[in-house]
Design a protein around this motif. Structure first.
Motif, PDB file in Angstrom:
ATOM      1  N   GLU A   1      31.166  17.522 -84.942  1.00 28.03           N
ATOM      2  CA  GLU A   1      31.078  16.371 -85.835  1.00 28.03           C
ATOM      3  C   GLU A   1      31.419  15.065 -85.117  1.00 28.03           C
ATOM      4  O   GLU A   1      30.800  14.023 -85.383  1.00 28.03           O
ATOM      5  CB  GLU A   1      32.003  16.571 -87.047  1.00 28.03           C
ATOM      6  CG  GLU A   1      31.466  17.587 -88.053  1.00 28.03           C
ATOM      7  CD  GLU A   1      30.223  17.084 -88.779  1.00 28.03           C
ATOM      8  OE1 GLU A   1      29.112  17.358 -88.278  1.00 28.03           O
ATOM      9  OE2 GLU A   1      30.360  16.426 -89.820  1.00 28.03           O
TER      10      GLU A   1
ATOM     11  N   LEU B   1      29.595   6.332 -96.462  1.00 24.19           N
ATOM     12  CA  LEU B   1      29.443   7.167 -95.275  1.00 24.19           C
ATOM     13  C   LEU B   1      30.492   6.793 -94.231  1.00 24.19           C
ATOM     14  O   LEU B   1      31.092   7.662 -93.582  1.00 24.19           O
ATOM     15  CB  LEU B   1      28.040   6.955 -94.701  1.00 24.19           C
ATOM     16  CG  LEU B   1      27.530   7.975 -93.705  1.00 24.19           C
ATOM     17  CD1 LEU B   1      27.340   9.320 -94.390  1.00 24.19           C
ATOM     18  CD2 LEU B   1      26.196   7.524 -93.112  1.00 24.19           C
TER      19      LEU B   1
ATOM     20  N   THR C   1      24.756   9.649 -82.806  1.00 16.50           N
ATOM     21  CA  THR C   1      23.547   9.373 -83.602  1.00 16.50           C
ATOM     22  C   THR C   1      23.630   8.133 -84.499  1.00 16.50           C
ATOM     23  O   THR C   1      22.594   7.556 -84.826  1.00 16.50           O
ATOM     24  CB  THR C   1      23.158  10.578 -84.496  1.00 16.50           C
ATOM     25  OG1 THR C   1      24.146  10.761 -85.519  1.00 16.50           O
ATOM     26  CG2 THR C   1      23.011  11.860 -83.683  1.00 16.50           C
ATOM     27  N   ARG C   2      24.817   7.711 -84.887  1.00 18.73           N
ATOM     28  CA  ARG C   2      24.901   6.590 -85.830  1.00 18.73           C
ATOM     29  C   ARG C   2      24.551   5.255 -85.157  1.00 18.73           C
ATOM     30  O   ARG C   2      24.806   5.061 -83.969  1.00 18.73           O
ATOM     31  CB  ARG C   2      26.306   6.513 -86.434  1.00 18.73           C
ATOM     32  CG  ARG C   2      26.657   7.675 -87.355  1.00 18.73           C
ATOM     33  CD  ARG C   2      25.681   7.804 -88.503  1.00 18.73           C
ATOM     34  NE  ARG C   2      26.069   8.859 -89.441  1.00 18.73           N
ATOM     35  CZ  ARG C   2      25.229   9.388 -90.333  1.00 18.73           C
ATOM     36  NH1 ARG C   2      23.978   8.977 -90.419  1.00 18.73           N
ATOM     37  NH2 ARG C   2      25.646  10.341 -91.153  1.00 18.73           N
ATOM     38  N   SER C   3      24.035   4.330 -85.949  1.00 13.81           N
ATOM     39  CA  SER C   3      23.740   2.999 -85.417  1.00 13.81           C
ATOM     40  C   SER C   3      25.057   2.326 -85.040  1.00 13.81           C
ATOM     41  O   SER C   3      26.121   2.687 -85.551  1.00 13.81           O
ATOM     42  CB  SER C   3      23.014   2.160 -86.469  1.00 13.81           C
ATOM     43  OG  SER C   3      23.929   1.728 -87.464  1.00 13.81           O
TER      44      SER C   3
ATOM     45  N   GLU D   1      22.262  -2.744 -91.518  1.00 11.85           N
ATOM     46  CA  GLU D   1      22.659  -2.047 -92.744  1.00 11.85           C
ATOM     47  C   GLU D   1      23.845  -1.127 -92.499  1.00 11.85           C
ATOM     48  O   GLU D   1      23.884  -0.399 -91.517  1.00 11.85           O
ATOM     49  CB  GLU D   1      21.514  -1.179 -93.292  1.00 11.85           C
ATOM     50  CG  GLU D   1      20.279  -1.924 -93.731  1.00 11.85           C
ATOM     51  CD  GLU D   1      19.291  -2.128 -92.587  1.00 11.85           C
ATOM     52  OE1 GLU D   1      19.683  -2.019 -91.420  1.00 11.85           O
ATOM     53  OE2 GLU D   1      18.118  -2.412 -92.885  1.00 11.85           O
TER      54      GLU D   1
END
Lengths: 346, 346
Positions: free
Chosen positions: B218, B197, B225-227, B192
């Motif tokens: 950031e 984003l 952390t993001r896939s 997904e």
């Protein structure tokens, strides 16, 4: 020690599932029966009932529970709609609304699988910033490493994202700096303690706190990565060497939200039962009980350490938790809470 | 795609265990036999052999391998001790020493269970700071979320500490800020992608990089952390919107070690085969091949994506990896490496 009471002879899961299904049928819902079953089954038994229920009735027990427990809600909505707009009646209706909501929440939270429940609570907390972020810290610090990891797995499955991803996204600054490593930790759980390290890290903590560098990298590192046994040794050294418990030295500024969270983190990691006692005390004594906290603590600790928390509560408040819950909650909500904290027989 | 070649008909594990045990017995060690077996068994098969070996001979196969493969070493030590101190001889002896060491390391790393191997490599890396910390990043970014977690579990079991605890303890500043969340991550692995984003986070990355705020919270949050699917979308947006691939914009200062690590992180997360190709290229072309890196890449990728890495290598260097390894390594070490990258028959 758990407060949950399971009867000596538990009916087979298909019988429990059948009883629950019967309770849902007919006019209204038989909440008494639902509570008498679910509030006296442990996590493994509840999971089994849910599984058997899905096989027998082709429905998720949680969905059926949700629907049934909110049917009162719909009846109330229709009733309110027909009422004349009288302020006092609306207020009373609101109390009823809340009671239904609390009852629904306690039954659903309790019935959820442990990992799913933590994932659910954590997800809720990522969406409501400020004080609710304590829930994230609470989950990260009071679960076993393995249970925290299972909650992270359940989070993937349910939200199609990672827990740390949401925590990092919804926080900033010092809060992010503390919370992200807390929820990502997989702490070692052995009892081994390195005394030299405990001494040197107690000194580091004291230096940083003396400089008021409360969110210093080293404080965060020590609190978020060390095993609980090691951290405990470090904090004991701190107390012995510097004459104060660390949390006393972290109290300089009573209004500093980050300091509050830091103190709560330390309490959760070292004296979880004291942390939960205080949470219950504040939830109950508050004007307008904080049912959200009350429900969370009771459902998440009933199978873990609720007996210790009750002991602590009695000692600190000179009344029993049972007594205070009976005074503040009512109806099925009260009945469910009391059953979970082990009041009465199974 | 894996490069490992397993024969069409694999002998039962007890036979392999027996053959290995025979190879260890008698005068000297039969390295050829050891390689011909172990270099052609997959992880599950090797684990089974190790298990059967322990049951049959009451010994850990790894310990016996270690002992046998270092027996040459001891013979060499005695030989050198009796030699006249002639500089050239010492140099030759050193080459022999190294060859034995490399052979021993490749066999042991390969035979280790995947999670144990990653835990072992990560632990080594926490002890040798600077460029070896790339190993930590490499493990964190190129393993699946589940495999990374298994490595963290193996780390607990073997070192009685947590991986993130050691990483945090042995690093400081920006390196710690990046590496700790990388090794603690449990990234979501679904495909997904949230396009909105991706766009907004591409913009954030570009702003921070334009300000040269390379270690900004950031940037760290997004990368750690993001896939991988989400991150890939974000970096594609970055490229489309700002006219450059992100790594090009991260190249301002060629000597900045943190920037190098940041670029390598991004490469590992998005094009692991390119990252490994470059690692192999530098390891082989270096004056005095970097056997440490060569061995690590071959043993950790042979069952994952070595075919893709070989393809990339051929394209980038106009010679095959087989050719270059044959040119740089020798003896049993060479034989083992070539077998693992799928040279010759099983």
């Amino acid at each position: 020690m758990a407060s949950l009471k399971v009867p000596a002879s538990v009916p087979p899961p298909y019988e429990d599932a059948e009883q629950l299904n019967k309770a849902f049928k007919g006019w209204g819902t038989n909440e008494g029966l639902i509570i008498s079953i679910l509030a006296h089954r442990n996590a493994a038994q509840r999971n089994l009932i849910r599984q058997v229920y899905a096989e027998a009735y082709g429905q998720d027990l949680l969905k059926d529970l949700d629907k049934e427990l909110s049917s009162d809600f719909e009846a109330l909505v229709s009733f309110v709609a027909t009422m004349e707009k009288n302020c006092i009646d609306i207020e009373i209706a609101n109390i009823f609304f809340s009671q239904i909501l609390f009852k629904q929440r306690v039954v659903l939270l309790w019935t959820l699988d442990l990992a799913e429940r933590d994932a659910y609570l954590a997800n809720e907390a990522t969406k409501r910033f400020t004080s609710s972020n304590w829930v994230l810290m609470e989950i990260a610090c009071t679960r076993s490493s393995h249970d925290l990891f299972k909650a992270r797995q359940a989070y993937h499955a349910r939200y199609k994202k990672s827990l740390e991803e949401d925590v990092a996204y919804h926080t900033t600054g010092d809060f992010r700096k503390l919370l992200v490593p807390l929820v990502s930790a997989f702490r070692y759980e052995g009892e081994e303690v390195n005394t030299m390290l405990a001494k040197s890290e107690a000194k580091i903590l004291h230096e940083k706190i003396s400089d008021k560098a409360y969110s210093d990298d080293e404080i965060i590192r020590i609190l978020t990565t060390r095993s609980k046994a090691q951290l405990n040794a470090t904090l004991n050294h701190y107390n012995n060497s510097f004459g104060n418990a660390i949390n006393k030295n972290l109290k300089e500024d009573a209004d500093n939200e980050f300091l509050k969270l830091l103190r709560a983190t330390i309490k959760c990691l070292t004296y979880p039962e004291k942390y939960f006692e205080k949470l219950l005390r504040l939830a109950i004594k508050k004007i307008g009980t904080d049912e959200w906290a009350l429900t969370r603590v009771v459902t998440t600790r009933a199978e873990v350490d609720m007996e210790r928390i009750k002991e602590e509560y009695h000692r600190r408040n000179s009344v029993t938790l049972d007594h205070d819950i009976a005074g503040e909650a009512s109806g099925d909500y009260e009945r469910m809470l009391l059953a979970l904290i082990g009041h009465g027989d199974a």
